[in-house]
Design an enzyme around this catalytic site. Structure first.
Site, PDB file in Angstrom:
ATOM      1  CD  GLN A  16      -2.722  -0.310   2.485  1.00 22.76           C
ATOM      2  OE1 GLN A  16      -3.654   0.581   2.479  1.00 22.76           O
ATOM      3  NE2 GLN A  16      -2.328  -0.568   3.841  1.00 22.76           N
ATOM      4  NE  ARG A  99       7.671  -6.374  23.304  1.00 23.63           N
ATOM      5  CZ  ARG A  99       8.572  -5.639  23.558  1.00 23.63           C
ATOM      6  NH1 ARG A  99       8.729  -4.309  23.245  1.00 23.63           N
ATOM      7  NH2 ARG A  99       9.227  -6.146  24.563  1.00 23.63           N
ATOM      8  CG  ASN A 106       9.586  -7.035  11.172  1.00 22.02           C
ATOM      9  OD1 ASN A 106       9.411  -6.760   9.989  1.00 22.02           O
ATOM     10  ND2 ASN A 106       8.441  -7.204  12.041  1.00 22.02           N
ATOM     11  CD  GLN A 113      15.161  -5.459   3.386  1.00 20.48           C
ATOM     12  OE1 GLN A 113      14.806  -4.476   4.041  1.00 20.48           O
ATOM     13  NE2 GLN A 113      14.130  -6.261   2.685  1.00 20.48           N
ATOM     14  CB  VAL A 130       8.524   3.409   6.038  1.00 24.15           C
ATOM     15  CG1 VAL A 130       7.078   3.335   6.481  1.00 24.15           C
ATOM     16  CG2 VAL A 130       9.260   4.393   5.482  1.00 24.15           C
ATOM     17  CG  ASN A 132       5.443   0.248  12.226  1.00 23.89           C
ATOM     18  OD1 ASN A 132       6.285   1.002  12.683  1.00 23.89           O
ATOM     19  ND2 ASN A 132       4.045   0.564  11.907  1.00 23.89           N
ATOM     20  CG  ASP A 160       4.747   9.308  14.754  1.00 23.30           C
ATOM     21  OD1 ASP A 160       3.695   8.702  14.802  1.00 23.30           O
ATOM     22  OD2 ASP A 160       5.779   8.759  14.679  1.00 23.30           O
ATOM     23  NE  ARG A 163      -0.811   9.673  11.847  1.00 22.73           N
ATOM     24  CZ  ARG A 163      -0.097   8.226  11.937  1.00 22.73           C
ATOM     25  NH1 ARG A 163       0.708   8.006  13.020  1.00 22.73           N
ATOM     26  NH2 ARG A 163      -0.798   7.484  11.039  1.00 22.73           N
ATOM     27  CG  HIS A 188       6.314   5.037  14.439  1.00 21.85           C
ATOM     28  ND1 HIS A 188       5.314   5.976  14.055  1.00 21.85           N
ATOM     29  CD2 HIS A 188       5.716   3.889  13.703  1.00 21.85           C
ATOM     30  CE1 HIS A 188       4.278   5.696  13.459  1.00 21.85           C
ATOM     31  NE2 HIS A 188       4.456   4.351  13.223  1.00 21.85           N
TER      32      HIS A 188
HETATM   33  N1  LIG Z   1       6.612   4.432  10.490  1.00 27.21           N
HETATM   34  C1  LIG Z   1       5.377   4.664  10.319  1.00 27.21           C
HETATM   35  O1  LIG Z   1       4.894   5.925  10.621  1.00 27.21           O
HETATM   36  C2  LIG Z   1       4.513   3.818   9.515  1.00 27.21           C
HETATM   37  C3  LIG Z   1       3.173   4.390   9.037  1.00 27.21           C
HETATM   38  C4  LIG Z   1       2.436   3.557   8.545  1.00 27.21           C
HETATM   39  C5  LIG Z   1       2.745   1.988   8.083  1.00 27.21           C
HETATM   40  N2  LIG Z   1       3.952   1.885   8.653  1.00 27.21           N
HETATM   41  C6  LIG Z   1       4.624   0.257   8.596  1.00 27.21           C
HETATM   42  O2  LIG Z   1       5.066   0.146   7.213  1.00 27.21           O
HETATM   43  C7  LIG Z   1       4.931  -1.082   6.510  1.00 27.21           C
HETATM   44  C8  LIG Z   1       4.221  -1.463   5.246  1.00 27.21           C
HETATM   45  O3  LIG Z   1       3.070  -0.761   5.226  1.00 27.21           O
HETATM   46  P1  LIG Z   1       2.152  -1.193   3.971  1.00 27.21           P
HETATM   47  O4  LIG Z   1       0.837  -0.690   4.219  1.00 27.21           O
HETATM   48  O5  LIG Z   1       2.729  -0.853   2.757  1.00 27.21           O
HETATM   49  O6  LIG Z   1       2.068  -2.776   3.937  1.00 27.21           O
HETATM   50  P2  LIG Z   1       1.435  -3.729   3.019  1.00 27.21           P
HETATM   51  O7  LIG Z   1       1.415  -5.156   3.456  1.00 27.21           O
HETATM   52  O8  LIG Z   1       0.551  -3.274   1.950  1.00 27.21           O
HETATM   53  O9  LIG Z   1       2.926  -4.042   2.135  1.00 27.21           O
HETATM   54  C9  LIG Z   1       4.102  -4.460   2.569  1.00 27.21           C
HETATM   55  C10 LIG Z   1       4.739  -4.935   1.249  1.00 27.21           C
HETATM   56  O10 LIG Z   1       6.143  -5.592   1.900  1.00 27.21           O
HETATM   57  C11 LIG Z   1       6.395  -6.580   1.049  1.00 27.21           C
HETATM   58  N3  LIG Z   1       7.580  -7.355   1.751  1.00 27.21           N
HETATM   59  C12 LIG Z   1       7.334  -8.133   2.790  1.00 27.21           C
HETATM   60  N4  LIG Z   1       8.435  -8.804   3.349  1.00 27.21           N
HETATM   61  C13 LIG Z   1       9.583  -8.354   2.430  1.00 27.21           C
HETATM   62  C14 LIG Z   1      10.825  -8.554   2.057  1.00 27.21           C
HETATM   63  N5  LIG Z   1      11.852  -9.325   2.912  1.00 27.21           N
HETATM   64  N6  LIG Z   1      11.658  -7.667   0.999  1.00 27.21           N
HETATM   65  C15 LIG Z   1      10.763  -6.880   0.477  1.00 27.21           C
HETATM   66  N7  LIG Z   1       9.260  -6.673   0.388  1.00 27.21           N
HETATM   67  C16 LIG Z   1       8.797  -7.224   1.417  1.00 27.21           C
HETATM   68  C17 LIG Z   1       5.262  -7.413   0.802  1.00 27.21           C
HETATM   69  O11 LIG Z   1       4.843  -8.373  -0.102  1.00 27.21           O
HETATM   70  C18 LIG Z   1       4.029  -6.200   0.704  1.00 27.21           C
HETATM   71  O12 LIG Z   1       3.841  -6.251  -0.895  1.00 27.21           O
HETATM   72  C19 LIG Z   1       4.244  -1.843   7.784  1.00 27.21           C
HETATM   73  O13 LIG Z   1       5.192  -2.395   8.575  1.00 27.21           O
HETATM   74  C20 LIG Z   1       3.471  -0.699   8.464  1.00 27.21           C
HETATM   75  O14 LIG Z   1       3.211  -1.126   9.940  1.00 27.21           O
HETATM   76  C21 LIG Z   1       5.030   2.620   9.237  1.00 27.21           C
HETATM   77  O1  LIG Z   2       1.045   0.139  10.734  1.00 28.66           O
HETATM   78  C1  LIG Z   2       0.561   0.546  11.817  1.00 28.66           C
HETATM   79  O2  LIG Z   2       0.735  -0.335  12.679  1.00 28.66           O
HETATM   80  C2  LIG Z   2       0.220   1.988  12.153  1.00 28.66           C
HETATM   81  C3  LIG Z   2       1.247   2.816  11.573  1.00 28.66           C
HETATM   82  O3  LIG Z   2       2.753   2.745  12.181  1.00 28.66           O
HETATM   83  C4  LIG Z   2       1.036   4.444  11.720  1.00 28.66           C
HETATM   84  O4  LIG Z   2       1.558   4.970  12.550  1.00 28.66           O
HETATM   85  O5  LIG Z   2       0.136   4.830  10.913  1.00 28.66           O
END
Ligand SMILES: NC(=O)c1ccc[n+]([C@@H]2O[C@H](COP(=O)([O-])OP(=O)(O)OC[C@H]3O[C@@H](n4cnc5c(N)ncnc54)[C@H](O)[C@@H]3O)[C@@H](O)[C@H]2O)c1
Ligand SMILES: O=C(O)C[C@H](O)C(=O)O
Length: 329
Positions: A16, A99, A106, A113, A130, A132, A160, A163, A188
């Site tokens: 996404q 957890r 992860n 990586q 990015v 989590n 954050d 926001r 985060h």
């Molecule tokens: N830091 C922040 O503020 C923040 C905010 C929103 C989301 N996130 C995090 O970002 C991450 C991604 O969110 P999303 O909505 O895109 O998730 P998503 O599930 O839509 O997409 C994740 C993608 O990563 C791929 N993936 C998984 N393992 C992989 C690997 N080893 N190498 C390459 N690709 C891999 C999956 O196939 C998938 O297409 C989540 O961990 C989410 O919690 C962080």
């Molecule tokens: O993916 C989540 O768990 C939430 C994300 O980290 C966010 O802050 O929107």
């Protein structure tokens, strides 16, 4: 003059956030309207076909700055010559997962990586995590890359930060652009601490403008800290466009600098400032200039803030100890 394209690697490219991010990178929002980019998309094998579909759409945009797209499931290929790496793909927490299981899963992503970045990335590599739990994933990747300066590994707290600015603007009736010097401290996660004591609203101290500690403690802080969960509840999926926007902001500010008199928030390896143990990847107020960041020094931390910063830092220490126990760092 023809500029050499910057290699930008995005992991989780078919997800996404990837879908909301790639088009903005290709159109020049990440690095600047005059900087050509080459994209490297890393996905797991099951994600490759969808990544190819996204690449077709990128082609169809005929972005003048986009000089090529490679798609791979091999981190060694994805990070070869990378100048900027956006580590978005991560293992989400699923039902019944502890957890420790989440950190271990992860670790299986971010350790290899980090090693691939260490072995193949360009000398000027800058990494934003990015996925989590972002701070601890960044710590794992950084520990696996001993030849890369530690400060090149950062975790995203810009969402954050944005926001918090938006909530403060709504409360005070000010324009978003009138709010400066806001800080996110710590992790985060729900323990993060959005700090308005040094922020300004139209040049006036934000805490004085608000003058309502109850609102701060009971509304502002929980609203910002739990916003991710509220978005998941409302959308049925985690924030994607706003997360992609924050990733763009984070890298753009890191490379192009903070505005005079303002700062931003970034998860970065602590140098021990403000009592945060050295090496923890924690969010701080930072200024950026000439492609480097510096922690803003000399801020007075009152009791209200100290308790909250310490709680978030404690959580980061627990996560660090857990991944250390798993042999991931
Ligand atoms: N830091 C922040 O503020 C923040 C905010 C929103 C989301 N996130 C995090 O970002 C991450 C991604 O969110 P999303 O909505 O895109 O998730 P998503 O599930 O839509 O997409 C994740 C993608 O990563 C791929 N993936 C998984 N393992 C992989 C690997 N080893 N190498 C390459 N690709 C891999 C999956 O196939 C998938 O297409 C989540 O961990 C989410 O919690 C962080
Ligand atoms: O993916 C989540 O768990 C939430 C994300 O980290 C966010 O802050 O929107």
């Amino acid at each position: 003059m023809t500029r050499t394209p910057v290699n930008v690697t995005v992991t989780g490219a078919a997800g996404q956030i990837g879908y909301a991010l790639l088009f903005r990178i290709a159109s020049g929002h990440l690095l600047g309207a005059d900087v050509p980019v080459k994209l490297r998309l890393l996905e797991i094998p099951q994600g490759l076909k969808a990544a190819e579909g996204t690449a077709m759409e990128l082609d169809d945009c005929a972005f003048p700055l986009l000089r090529g797209i490679d798609i791979t499931d091999d981190p060694n290929v994805a990070f070869d010559g990378a100048n900027v790496a956006l580590l978005v793909g991560a293992r989400p927490r699923t039902k019944g997962m502890e957890r420790g299981d989440l950190l271990e899963a992860n670790g299986g992503i971010f350790k290899p990586q980090g090693k691939a970045i260490n072995d193949h990335a360009a000398d000027d590599i800058r990494v934003l995590v990015v996925g989590n739990p972002a701070n601890t994933n960044a710590l794992i990747a950084q520990a696996a890359a001993p030849d890369v300066p530690a400060e090149r590994f950062t975790a995203m707290t810009r969402l954050d930060h944005n926001r918090a600015i938006s909530q403060l603007a709504a409360r005070t009736g000010a324009a978003v652009s009138d709010i400066k010097r806001l800080t996110i401290w710590g992790n985060h996660s729900a323990t993060q601490y959005p700090d308005i004591f040094h922020a300004t609203v139209g040049g006036r101290n934000a805490a004085e403008v608000v003058d309502d500690e109850k609102w701060l403690a009971d509304e502002f802080i929980p609203t910002v800290a739990k916003r991710g969960a509220a978005i998941i509840e409302a959308r049925g999926a985690s924030s994607a466009a706003s997360a992609a926007n924050a990733a763009i902001d984070h890298v753009h500010t890191w490379v192009n600098g903070t505005a005079e008199g303002d700062w931003t928030s970034m998860g970065i390896p602590s140098d021990g400032s403000y009592g945060v143990p050295e090496g923890l990847i924690s969010s701080f107020p930072v200024t950026c200039k000439d492609g480097a960041y510096e922690i803003v020094q000399g801020l007075d931390i009152n009791e209200f803030s100290r308790t909250r910063i310490d709680a978030s830092v404690k959580e980061l220490e627990e996560e660090r100890d857990a991944v250390r126990g798993l042999g991931l760092i």
